[in-house]
Design a protein around this motif. Structure first.
Motif, PDB file in Angstrom:
ATOM      1  N   LEU A  52      56.685  31.268  16.484  1.00 23.68           N
ATOM      2  CA  LEU A  52      57.390  30.697  16.597  1.00 23.68           C
ATOM      3  C   LEU A  52      58.577  31.308  16.968  1.00 23.68           C
ATOM      4  O   LEU A  52      58.638  30.285  18.592  1.00 23.68           O
ATOM      5  CB  LEU A  52      58.719  30.789  14.904  1.00 23.68           C
ATOM      6  N   ALA A  53      58.135  32.010  17.859  1.00 26.68           N
ATOM      7  CA  ALA A  53      58.285  33.153  19.225  1.00 26.68           C
ATOM      8  C   ALA A  53      58.027  32.748  19.730  1.00 26.68           C
ATOM      9  O   ALA A  53      58.285  32.640  20.838  1.00 26.68           O
ATOM     10  CB  ALA A  53      58.227  34.320  19.231  1.00 26.68           C
ATOM     11  N   SER A  54      56.260  31.879  20.270  1.00 27.35           N
ATOM     12  CA  SER A  54      56.330  31.326  21.492  1.00 27.35           C
ATOM     13  C   SER A  54      55.855  29.912  21.234  1.00 27.35           C
ATOM     14  O   SER A  54      56.721  29.049  20.890  1.00 27.35           O
ATOM     15  CB  SER A  54      54.202  30.712  20.784  1.00 27.35           C
ATOM     16  N   GLU A  55      56.399  29.389  23.001  1.00 27.63           N
ATOM     17  CA  GLU A  55      57.494  28.634  23.690  1.00 27.63           C
ATOM     18  C   GLU A  55      56.424  26.589  22.936  1.00 27.63           C
ATOM     19  O   GLU A  55      56.209  25.830  23.011  1.00 27.63           O
ATOM     20  CB  GLU A  55      56.838  28.044  24.599  1.00 27.63           C
ATOM     21  N   LEU A  56      54.939  27.462  22.806  1.00 34.40           N
ATOM     22  CA  LEU A  56      53.758  26.144  22.548  1.00 34.40           C
ATOM     23  C   LEU A  56      54.107  25.790  21.156  1.00 34.40           C
ATOM     24  O   LEU A  56      53.787  24.204  20.486  1.00 34.40           O
ATOM     25  CB  LEU A  56      52.370  27.110  22.516  1.00 34.40           C
ATOM     26  N   VAL A  57      54.607  26.526  19.891  1.00 33.47           N
ATOM     27  CA  VAL A  57      54.689  26.398  19.034  1.00 33.47           C
ATOM     28  C   VAL A  57      55.429  24.908  18.616  1.00 33.47           C
ATOM     29  O   VAL A  57      56.531  25.062  18.867  1.00 33.47           O
ATOM     30  CB  VAL A  57      54.362  27.684  17.766  1.00 33.47           C
ATOM     31  N   ASP A  58      55.447  24.328  17.863  1.00 36.70           N
ATOM     32  CA  ASP A  58      55.997  23.369  17.589  1.00 36.70           C
ATOM     33  C   ASP A  58      57.009  23.453  15.558  1.00 36.70           C
ATOM     34  O   ASP A  58      57.882  23.313  15.586  1.00 36.70           O
ATOM     35  CB  ASP A  58      55.670  21.657  17.363  1.00 36.70           C
ATOM     36  N   GLN A  59      55.517  23.584  15.005  1.00 35.21           N
ATOM     37  CA  GLN A  59      55.976  24.127  12.974  1.00 35.21           C
ATOM     38  C   GLN A  59      55.625  24.414  13.035  1.00 35.21           C
ATOM     39  O   GLN A  59      53.852  24.614  13.477  1.00 35.21           O
ATOM     40  CB  GLN A  59      55.872  22.115  13.271  1.00 35.21           C
ATOM     41  N   VAL A  60      55.327  25.745  11.771  1.00 36.95           N
ATOM     42  CA  VAL A  60      54.386  26.823  11.305  1.00 36.95           C
ATOM     43  C   VAL A  60      54.660  26.631   9.741  1.00 36.95           C
ATOM     44  O   VAL A  60      55.473  25.887   9.027  1.00 36.95           O
ATOM     45  CB  VAL A  60      54.333  27.767  11.328  1.00 36.95           C
ATOM     46  N   THR A  61      53.320  25.530   9.336  1.00 38.84           N
ATOM     47  CA  THR A  61      53.188  25.711   7.842  1.00 38.84           C
ATOM     48  C   THR A  61      52.346  26.895   7.264  1.00 38.84           C
ATOM     49  O   THR A  61      51.521  27.661   7.218  1.00 38.84           O
ATOM     50  CB  THR A  61      52.924  24.232   7.408  1.00 38.84           C
ATOM     51  N   TYR A  62      52.923  27.413   6.165  1.00 38.99           N
ATOM     52  CA  TYR A  62      52.376  28.422   5.290  1.00 38.99           C
ATOM     53  C   TYR A  62      51.654  27.542   4.020  1.00 38.99           C
ATOM     54  O   TYR A  62      52.143  26.571   3.312  1.00 38.99           O
ATOM     55  CB  TYR A  62      53.284  29.779   5.096  1.00 38.99           C
ATOM     56  N   VAL A  63      50.189  28.261   3.777  1.00 37.01           N
ATOM     57  CA  VAL A  63      49.524  27.407   3.505  1.00 37.01           C
ATOM     58  C   VAL A  63      48.726  28.912   2.554  1.00 37.01           C
ATOM     59  O   VAL A  63      47.928  29.335   2.624  1.00 37.01           O
ATOM     60  CB  VAL A  63      47.782  27.046   4.192  1.00 37.01           C
ATOM     61  N   SER A  64      49.211  28.690   1.227  1.00 37.35           N
ATOM     62  CA  SER A  64      48.765  29.492   0.450  1.00 37.35           C
ATOM     63  C   SER A  64      47.196  29.425  -0.584  1.00 37.35           C
ATOM     64  O   SER A  64      46.571  27.903   0.221  1.00 37.35           O
ATOM     65  CB  SER A  64      49.599  29.758  -1.432  1.00 37.35           C
ATOM     66  N   SER A  65      46.451  30.071  -1.359  1.00 33.63           N
ATOM     67  CA  SER A  65      45.140  30.531  -1.086  1.00 33.63           C
ATOM     68  C   SER A  65      45.432  29.198  -2.297  1.00 33.63           C
ATOM     69  O   SER A  65      44.190  28.031  -1.623  1.00 33.63           O
ATOM     70  CB  SER A  65      45.034  31.676  -2.037  1.00 33.63           C
ATOM     71  N   ALA A  66      46.068  29.091  -3.298  1.00 28.20           N
ATOM     72  CA  ALA A  66      46.314  27.730  -4.024  1.00 28.20           C
ATOM     73  C   ALA A  66      46.421  26.561  -3.360  1.00 28.20           C
ATOM     74  O   ALA A  66      45.516  25.580  -3.417  1.00 28.20           O
ATOM     75  CB  ALA A  66      46.888  27.989  -5.270  1.00 28.20           C
ATOM     76  N   ASP A  67      47.579  26.591  -2.610  1.00 26.71           N
ATOM     77  CA  ASP A  67      47.050  25.047  -1.621  1.00 26.71           C
ATOM     78  C   ASP A  67      45.705  25.074  -1.394  1.00 26.71           C
ATOM     79  O   ASP A  67      45.482  23.486  -0.719  1.00 26.71           O
ATOM     80  CB  ASP A  67      47.793  25.099  -0.779  1.00 26.71           C
ATOM     81  N   ALA A  68      45.307  25.347  -0.779  1.00 25.94           N
ATOM     82  CA  ALA A  68      43.970  25.547  -0.363  1.00 25.94           C
ATOM     83  C   ALA A  68      42.832  24.897  -1.341  1.00 25.94           C
ATOM     84  O   ALA A  68      42.653  24.177  -0.379  1.00 25.94           O
ATOM     85  CB  ALA A  68      43.915  26.210   1.078  1.00 25.94           C
TER      86      ALA A  68
END
Lengths: 222, 299
Positions: B82-98
């Protein structure tokens, strides 16, 4: 007063349209410039209202050297003059009223005043009944009278006319000359380029004879 | 007196516009079509820009993570991303979600998954980049930085797409400047010549006004107003035709181009572009008129 000093005009070498023309026309004079076709009458008149520049020479109008007036100030000279062009130079898409009103509209006069003066000018040339007609509907002679009305509507101190009666019947030509004479009586200097000997003999106070661009004679009525 | 003169000049301009309506209509149409060409180009360029944005919106980087990371480490990595200026959004995808996502996207491969003893998908952070960021260098630098963090095992990113996007964007810009420049120049010459012809047809009138004692300003103003109105009407005509084109163009190309139709669609002009187009019409009409009149005002 209009003074020309050694005026020469050349359009194309080796012919001179005017050769060493010097003349003097006093304020309030009624003057003719006459001569055969191609003698330089039109060129001389055009130089006086500075539509043309002479190749050499000087011209004074009321003591002012008009060749030294900058282009953007020349309108002041022309506002003191009324000019009847040989080819009339009318706006065919405008009514007779609008054609005659142009010199007044330029001055920013009120509409009522413009209407009054235009009507009077047209009445003088006996064309007031055709005020709202368009020039293309008028005869050649009537168009000429519109051009005359435009030249006199501003009560100019100098009136220049190039063959103003060239296409009019003798009766109407005399009538027009009488109008010019009337304007002259009111104080205007009138200079007419014409080759109508009858009119010149009858009306001319001062006559300059031009031939091949040279003044070959001058006649003055006492 | 000045107001009377101004009023007279406005009336004269109006009267001339009406009197020479045939000739003026031709001028308006020529100005209109010249600006229409520019307008069509702008609408096409708008579409390409839009498509570019859509593509960049879909650009996502997946950072695959070690399965045994503690929540604190996960949070650290997320903060670094998130510290990068390029990033708009970060989503965590767990193994189960994947796994669930895989099942939903590829139902025909269900059997293979069922035969596996464990979940093969590692947890990951899916990073959505900000719009309008197309600098490949910046993205690669960012990826390398995050990949070097402890707990990040791999990174997945379609670099080829970004490269294509970059070159497409450069081509669009270059073509845009080149074509736009030529079109604007050509339009200006066409328009100023049309206006010049218009003025030339009325040189008799200018001459008469000059000889009966009108000032240059007095002669110029009606022509200036007429040029202004013709330019304005011309650019409005181009808008009107462009509007119709935008409406009917998709119907016309509907079946002939297949998948490529998206590339050749027209997208309406932005307010700013519309403003510039109108200003261009007005300025060209007015300037063309005034410079043409000046030629007849000497002496």
């Amino acid at each position: 007063m209009i003074e020309l000093f050694h005026v020469w005009k050349q359009y194309q070498k080796p012919h001179w349209a005017l050769s060493d023309v010097s003349l003097e026309i006093g304020s309030g004079e009624f003057c003719f410039i006459t001569g055969p076709s191609g003698s330089g009458k039109t060129t001389l008149l055009k130089i006086i209202f500075r539509e043309l520049f002479p190749t050499e020479g000087q011209i004074l109008v009321d003591g002012v050297n008009i060749l030294k007036i900058p282009d953007h100030r020349i309108y002041k000279l022309r506002r003191t003059m009324g000019i009847v062009f040989q080819d009339f130079r009318l706006l065919f898409h405008q009514s007779v009223f609008h054609n005659v009103a142009i010199p007044l509209q330029i001055l920013g006069l009120p509409y009522k005043e413009i209407r009054r003066r235009v009507f009077n000018a047209l009445r003088q040339v006996n064309l007031h009944h055709k005020m709202w007609d368009f020039p293309q509907r008028l005869s050649y002679g009537e168009q000429q009278r519109v051009a005359i009305a435009r030249a006199i509507v501003n009560n100019p101190s100098i009136l220049l006319a190039d063959e103003p009666t060239g296409n009019l019947d003798p009766e109407l030509a005399f009538e027009i000359m009488s109008i010019f004479k009337e304007i002259n009586k009111q104080g205007a200097t009138v200079i007419i380029g014409s080759h109508d000997r009858e009119l010149i003999r009858h009306f001319g106070d001062k006559i300059f004879f031009l031939q091949k661009g040279k003044i070959i004679g001058k006649e003055e009525k006492q | 007196m000045i107001f009377r003169q101004l009023w007279y000049l406005v009336k004269a301009a109006g009267s001339n516009l009406w009197t020479f309506r045939g000739r003026n209509l031709v001028s308006v149409l020529i100005i209109g079509f010249s600006f229409l060409v520019i307008g069509i180009f702008l609408a096409l360029s708008n579409n390409l820009t839009y498509l570019g944005q859509q593509l960049s919106n879909n650009l996502a980087i997946s950072f695959f993570l070690d399965r045994n990371l503690k929540p604190g480490d996960l949070e650290d990595i997320k903060n670094q991303i998130l510290a990068s200026e390029l990033v708009d959004q970060v989503t965590y995808v767990s193994s189960a979600d994947a796994l669930a996502r895989f099942r939903a996207n590829f139902p025909e491969l269900q059997e293979i998954i069922d035969n596996l003893k464990s979940n093969p998908f590692p947890p990951s952070y899916e990073v959505k980049l900000k719009e309008k960021i197309l600098s490949l260098q910046a993205i690669v630098y960012f990826m390398e930085k995050i990949k070097s963090l402890k707990g990040v095992t791999d990174v997945q990113f379609n670099q080829e797409w970004v490269e294509k996007m970059e070159s497409l964007s450069r081509i669009v810009q270059a073509v845009g400047f080149f074509l736009g420049g030529i079109l604007i120049l050509a339009s200006f010459f066409i328009i100023s010549n049309v206006v010049r012809l218009n003025v030339f047809a009325r040189k008799n009138e200018i001459e008469i006004l000059r000889l009966v004692g009108a000032t240059n300003t007095f002669i110029r103003i009606p022509f200036l107003l007429e040029g202004f109105v013709l330019g304005l009407l011309g650019s409005l005509v181009s808008f009107f035709i462009l509007f119709i084109l935008i409406k009917i163009f998709p119907i016309y190309i509907g079946s002939s181009l297949g998948a490529a139709r998206e590339l050749f669609s027209l997208r309406p002009l932005t307010l700013e572009q519309a403003g510039w187009l109108i200003a261009g019409g007005v300025v060209t009409g007015t300037l063309g008129s005034v410079t043409s009149v000046s030629r007849f005002l000497r002496v």
